[in-house]
Design an enzyme around this catalytic site. Sequence first.
Site, PDB file in Angstrom:
ATOM      1  CB  VAL A   1      -0.974   0.034   1.200  1.00 59.22           C
ATOM      2  CG1 VAL A   1      -1.985  -1.094   1.112  1.00 59.22           C
ATOM      3  CG2 VAL A   1      -0.223   0.020   2.532  1.00 59.22           C
TER       4      VAL A   1
ATOM      5  CG  ASN B   1      -7.201  -4.672   8.045  1.00 58.59           C
ATOM      6  OD1 ASN B   1      -7.519  -4.526   9.214  1.00 58.59           O
ATOM      7  ND2 ASN B   1      -6.350  -5.625   7.657  1.00 58.59           N
TER       8      ASN B   1
ATOM      9  CB  SER C   1      -5.619   2.547  16.326  1.00 59.01           C
ATOM     10  OG  SER C   1      -5.182   2.163  17.616  1.00 59.01           O
TER      11      SER C   1
ATOM     12  CE1 TYR D   1      -0.810   1.323  14.207  1.00 54.35           C
ATOM     13  CE2 TYR D   1      -1.759   1.889  16.340  1.00 54.35           C
ATOM     14  CZ  TYR D   1      -1.813   1.187  15.149  1.00 54.35           C
ATOM     15  OH  TYR D   1      -2.867   0.333  14.909  1.00 54.35           O
TER      16      TYR D   1
ATOM     17  CB  ALA E   1       1.131  10.911  14.906  1.00 53.40           C
TER      18      ALA E   1
ATOM     19  CE  LYS F   1      -3.815   2.323  12.323  1.00 51.40           C
ATOM     20  NZ  LYS F   1      -4.456   1.694  11.127  1.00 51.40           N
TER      21      LYS F   1
END
Length: 250
Positions: A63, A89, A141, A154, A156, A158
């Site tokens: 991705v 996802n 999350s 992480y 930041a 999400k």
Amino acid sequence: MRLKDKVAIVTGGGRGIGEAICKKLASEGAKVIIADIRLETAKDTAKEIVSLGGEAFAMKLDVTLFSEVSTMVAQVKEKYGKIDVLVNNAGWDKIEPFLQNSEETWNKVIAINLKGVIQTCYHVLPIMIEQGFGKIVNIGSDAGRVGSTGEAVYSAAKGGVIAFSKTIAREMARHKINVNVVCPGPANTPLFQEISKDNPKLSSALEKAIPFRRLAEPEDIANAVCYFSSDEASFVTGQTLSVSGGLTMA
């Protein structure tokens, strides 16, 4: 069946939460494209869906690579003529204090968790606009909602997914495209097992903190994704749903 004959792309669909999402959407009648950097696990998930009478096929996808995302979306459009549902996802994390992070870790976390979502939406949305319909479900999350120790970048990324989703939900509403976010709390997945392997007490500590006294199972997340993907959520957009067993309630 709530998703009969719908065409759904699920990134990171080869294992864990993604695998459960693919199986749930297929059980509701969707034709599922399992796009995963781990092609073999994606193929295994597709085979299991087909063995149960569903329709699915696997595609290798990184991705973070613009060209791969573009090619994947074009191939799905050519095969089916439409894309009804996109579930972003694919994700990755590494738990450690922020000041112990490396720039390499920052870049990987942001590229997979945020840039990947942006790129898939960029390529899928024109197709949904043309057909006048679409559902996008981005996996965020609770770390992106309330923060999480050891997951600064992480969180930041999400948090960026949540803000990005709200904005495109506003922009796409005129085209009858719904955009929503599902935010899992701690979940019993292979990724969680990987990132917590150096802290064996993490799982039990989280279970004590969660009102339901257990980690989420992948199926718990999949059920929420299926709702947002269905016509039952036709008047719901720009929303963030926490599936955390009550760990966060704000």
